[in-house]
Design a protein around this motif. Structure first.
Motif, PDB file in Angstrom:
ATOM      1  N   ASP A 263       0.829  -1.208   0.000  1.00  0.00           N
ATOM      2  CA  ASP A 263       0.000   0.000   0.000  1.00  0.00           C
ATOM      3  C   ASP A 263       0.862   1.256   0.000  1.00  0.00           C
ATOM      4  OD1 ASP A 263      -2.334  -1.422   0.033  1.00  0.00           O
ATOM      5  OD2 ASP A 263      -2.883  -0.949   2.103  1.00  0.00           O
ATOM      6  N   VAL A 264       0.386   2.254  -0.731  1.00  0.00           N
ATOM      7  CA  VAL A 264       0.964   3.599  -0.696  1.00  0.00           C
ATOM      8  C   VAL A 264      -0.086   4.491  -0.046  1.00  0.00           C
ATOM      9  CG1 VAL A 264       1.951   5.485  -2.055  1.00  0.00           C
ATOM     10  CG2 VAL A 264       2.233   3.108  -2.818  1.00  0.00           C
ATOM     11  N   ALA A 265       0.188   4.952   1.164  1.00  0.00           N
ATOM     12  CA  ALA A 265      -0.803   5.672   1.958  1.00  0.00           C
ATOM     13  C   ALA A 265      -0.483   7.158   2.034  1.00  0.00           C
ATOM     14  CB  ALA A 265      -0.876   5.085   3.365  1.00  0.00           C
ATOM     15  N   PHE A 266      -1.507   7.970   1.861  1.00  0.00           N
ATOM     16  CA  PHE A 266      -1.410   9.427   1.956  1.00  0.00           C
ATOM     17  C   PHE A 266      -1.754   9.858   3.380  1.00  0.00           C
ATOM     18  CE2 PHE A 266      -3.839  13.534   1.469  1.00  0.00           C
ATOM     19  CZ  PHE A 266      -2.726  14.346   1.243  1.00  0.00           C
ATOM     20  N   HIS A 267      -0.940  10.751   3.947  1.00  0.00           N
ATOM     21  CA  HIS A 267      -1.182  11.272   5.293  1.00  0.00           C
ATOM     22  C   HIS A 267      -1.703  12.707   5.178  1.00  0.00           C
ATOM     23  CE1 HIS A 267       0.887   7.932   7.420  1.00  0.00           C
ATOM     24  NE2 HIS A 267       1.522   7.849   6.260  1.00  0.00           N
ATOM     25  N   SER A 268      -3.012  12.853   5.318  1.00  0.00           N
ATOM     26  CA  SER A 268      -3.615  14.167   5.109  1.00  0.00           C
ATOM     27  C   SER A 268      -3.212  15.169   6.173  1.00  0.00           C
ATOM     28  CB  SER A 268      -5.141  14.051   5.041  1.00  0.00           C
ATOM     29  OG  SER A 268      -5.656  13.424   6.210  1.00  0.00           O
ATOM     30  N   ASN A 271       1.550  14.056   9.100  1.00  0.00           N
ATOM     31  CA  ASN A 271       2.292  13.338  10.142  1.00  0.00           C
ATOM     32  C   ASN A 271       2.621  11.924   9.700  1.00  0.00           C
ATOM     33  OD1 ASN A 271       1.929  15.547  11.778  1.00  0.00           O
ATOM     34  ND2 ASN A 271       0.836  14.466  13.398  1.00  0.00           N
ATOM     35  N   VAL A 272       3.720  11.387  10.218  1.00  0.00           N
ATOM     36  CA  VAL A 272       3.986   9.953  10.134  1.00  0.00           C
ATOM     37  C   VAL A 272       4.156   9.445  11.561  1.00  0.00           C
ATOM     38  CG1 VAL A 272       4.939   9.928   7.817  1.00  0.00           C
ATOM     39  CG2 VAL A 272       6.450  10.399   9.742  1.00  0.00           C
ATOM     40  N   TYR A 273       3.930   8.150  11.745  1.00  0.00           N
ATOM     41  CA  TYR A 273       3.825   7.594  13.088  1.00  0.00           C
ATOM     42  C   TYR A 273       4.751   6.394  13.288  1.00  0.00           C
ATOM     43  CZ  TYR A 273      -0.313  10.570  13.089  1.00  0.00           C
ATOM     44  OH  TYR A 273      -1.156  11.646  13.001  1.00  0.00           O
ATOM     45  N   ASP A 278      -0.863   5.053  11.750  1.00  0.00           N
ATOM     46  CA  ASP A 278      -1.527   6.088  12.541  1.00  0.00           C
ATOM     47  C   ASP A 278      -1.544   5.602  13.984  1.00  0.00           C
ATOM     48  OD1 ASP A 278      -3.734   4.222  12.696  1.00  0.00           O
ATOM     49  OD2 ASP A 278      -4.298   4.914  10.709  1.00  0.00           O
ATOM     50  N   ALA A 279      -2.013   6.457  14.871  1.00  0.00           N
ATOM     51  CA  ALA A 279      -2.087   6.078  16.295  1.00  0.00           C
ATOM     52  C   ALA A 279      -3.513   6.334  16.764  1.00  0.00           C
ATOM     53  CB  ALA A 279      -1.074   6.878  17.106  1.00  0.00           C
ATOM     54  N   PRO A 280      -4.453   5.459  16.404  1.00  0.00           N
ATOM     55  CA  PRO A 280      -5.878   5.758  16.570  1.00  0.00           C
ATOM     56  C   PRO A 280      -6.359   5.886  18.007  1.00  0.00           C
ATOM     57  CG  PRO A 280      -5.575   3.473  15.917  1.00  0.00           C
ATOM     58  CD  PRO A 280      -4.245   4.139  15.779  1.00  0.00           C
ATOM     59  N   PHE A 281      -5.580   5.381  18.948  1.00  0.00           N
ATOM     60  CA  PHE A 281      -6.033   5.426  20.343  1.00  0.00           C
ATOM     61  C   PHE A 281      -5.317   6.509  21.148  1.00  0.00           C
ATOM     62  CE2 PHE A 281      -6.736   1.143  18.721  1.00  0.00           C
ATOM     63  CZ  PHE A 281      -8.077   0.970  19.008  1.00  0.00           C
ATOM     64  N   ASP A 282      -4.546   7.363  20.458  1.00  0.00           N
ATOM     65  CA  ASP A 282      -3.847   8.451  21.125  1.00  0.00           C
ATOM     66  C   ASP A 282      -4.479   9.787  20.754  1.00  0.00           C
ATOM     67  OD1 ASP A 282      -1.968   6.833  22.389  1.00  0.00           O
ATOM     68  OD2 ASP A 282      -0.690   6.780  20.616  1.00  0.00           O
ATOM     69  N   SER A 283      -4.353  10.756  21.662  1.00  0.00           N
ATOM     70  CA  SER A 283      -5.042  12.035  21.466  1.00  0.00           C
ATOM     71  C   SER A 283      -4.484  12.839  20.305  1.00  0.00           C
ATOM     72  CB  SER A 283      -4.942  12.875  22.742  1.00  0.00           C
ATOM     73  OG  SER A 283      -3.595  13.172  23.050  1.00  0.00           O
ATOM     74  N   PHE A 284      -3.210  12.598  19.939  1.00  0.00           N
ATOM     75  CA  PHE A 284      -2.594  13.407  18.892  1.00  0.00           C
ATOM     76  C   PHE A 284      -2.836  12.843  17.491  1.00  0.00           C
ATOM     77  CE2 PHE A 284       0.598  10.409  20.441  1.00  0.00           C
ATOM     78  CZ  PHE A 284       0.992   9.790  19.266  1.00  0.00           C
ATOM     79  N   THR A 292      -5.048   8.980   7.628  1.00  0.00           N
ATOM     80  CA  THR A 292      -4.270   8.120   6.738  1.00  0.00           C
ATOM     81  C   THR A 292      -5.202   7.463   5.736  1.00  0.00           C
ATOM     82  OG1 THR A 292      -2.795   7.667   8.606  1.00  0.00           O
ATOM     83  CG2 THR A 292      -2.539   6.290   6.668  1.00  0.00           C
ATOM     84  N   HIS A 293      -4.815   7.505   4.444  1.00  0.00           N
ATOM     85  CA  HIS A 293      -5.718   7.104   3.368  1.00  0.00           C
ATOM     86  C   HIS A 293      -4.918   6.358   2.299  1.00  0.00           C
ATOM     87  CE1 HIS A 293      -7.964  10.497   5.220  1.00  0.00           C
ATOM     88  NE2 HIS A 293      -6.782  11.089   5.170  1.00  0.00           N
ATOM     89  N   VAL A 294      -5.217   5.074   2.103  1.00  0.00           N
ATOM     90  CA  VAL A 294      -4.525   4.311   1.066  1.00  0.00           C
ATOM     91  C   VAL A 294      -4.894   4.895  -0.295  1.00  0.00           C
ATOM     92  CG1 VAL A 294      -4.178   2.054   0.014  1.00  0.00           C
ATOM     93  CG2 VAL A 294      -4.524   2.245   2.486  1.00  0.00           C
ATOM     94  N   HIS A 295      -3.882   5.244  -1.075  1.00  0.00           N
ATOM     95  CA  HIS A 295      -4.114   5.890  -2.378  1.00  0.00           C
ATOM     96  C   HIS A 295      -3.852   4.937  -3.541  1.00  0.00           C
ATOM     97  CE1 HIS A 295      -3.525   9.859  -4.887  1.00  0.00           C
ATOM     98  NE2 HIS A 295      -4.429   9.048  -5.388  1.00  0.00           N
TER      99      HIS A 295
END
Length: 308
Positions: A263-268, A271-273, A278-284, A292-295
């Motif tokens: 996958d090539v993912a776009f980070h709208s 940020n990179v993690y 992504d860090a879905p369970f963190d506040s930031f 994050t969106h697979v393109h």
């Protein structure tokens, strides 16, 4: 004296030629000692989520995952709070936005939608909030704070957090122009290599490369992303949306049957993690689909095309 100088130049040239030839032969021997035993070129497909083309599965993923697909990119809904699922009959100038896929939440890939701030969803991708410092120090005070940023031209100063140009609305027509190919090679010693070329990505956008593997999580089959070739796995396309990468691998991707996609993912949010998309369970951060969106997706081990 003149004759001695000419002789010295001739001997020096012969020595340099001999050195270059020896290096060339050494390179050839090294290559021949680890020959390519498998090679395959795979075209990439523009998607709005894993295995998703306008709410239809693209590939049959086999007896476990069948024709499962996810939504990581949506259509902006200017009259409501929730984004719309992207469909083929929407016009090309439809503006793309972030959102949540309830299937991902059900599989444990993200938090319960009830626990997500809905005001951060249905945002056009070029306006997704970015982690910044509300105090203006530029050093991370107030970590977790997000804000919509101006472009560098709009700010008019270097002492401000800004977005890179062009930062225009991202449309359905633009998104689906994306193309790519990956050439996968496997060598005799069990290692591999990937050469990736991509076009029509979001200019100056932040992208990352991932493998999607079939795994067992809590005793149940699931899918998990891993940084392709290790971290850092980041790409930033040029002003024309072109990008390329070479990844050396400690395994043969063509025989690793659990490797379903690259996958090539776009980070709208820009940020990179690290070793996670992504860090879905963190506040930031936010879940997949939020930031994050697979393109572009490359099918490596799939059962075949999904039946229509």
């Amino acid at each position: 004296m003149k004759t001695n100088n000419l002789l010295w130049l001739a001997l020096s040239s012969l020595f340099l030629l001999s050195t270059a030839t020896t290096a060339s032969f050494a390179h050839t021997r090294e290559h021949n000692n680890n020959p390519v035993i498998q090679k395959k070129t795979i075209p990439g497909v523009a998607v709005t989520g894993d295995n998703n083309l306008f709410q239809h599965a693209i590939w049959d993923l086999g007896p476990v995952f069948k024709t499962a697909y996810f939504n990581w990119t949506f259509a902006h809904n200017p009259t409501g709070s929730q984004p719309l699922l992207l469909t083929a009959n929407m016009p090309d100038d439809t503006v793309l936005a972030n959102g949540l896929d309830p299937l991902a939440s059900a599989l444990g890939l993200g938090p319960d939608p009830a626990n997500v701030d809905v005001s951060m969803l249905n945002t056009p991708l070029h306006q997704v909030t970015v982690t910044t410092d509300p105090n203006g120090f530029g050093r991370g005070y107030g970590t977790g704070h997000r804000d919509t940023l101006p472009t560098t031209l709009e700010a008019g100063t270097g002492a401000a957090a800004t977005r890179a140009l062009p930062n225009q609305p991202i449309t359905k027509g633009q998104w689906y122009k994306a193309k790519g190919k990956v050439e996968l090679k496997c060598f005799a010693d069990g290692t591999g290599k990937a050469d990736i070329s991509l076009s029509h990505l979001i200019p100056h956008g932040v992208y990352s490369l991932w493998t999607i593997h079939g795994v067992m999580i809590n005793g149940k089959p699931n899918m998990a992303p891993y940084p392709f070739g290790g971290v850092p796995n980041v790409l930033v396309p040029d002003e024309d949306g072109l990008a390329s990468a070479t990844r050396k691998l400690g395994y043969c991707p063509l025989t690793e049957q659990a490797l379903v996609f690259i996958d090539v993912a776009f980070h709208s949010d820009g940020n990179v993690y690290g070793a996670v998309p992504d860090a879905p369970f963190d506040s930031f951060s936010q879940p997949m689909g939020g930031v994050t969106h697979v393109h572009v997706e490359f099918p490596v081990h799939v059962a075949g095309p999904a039946l229509k």
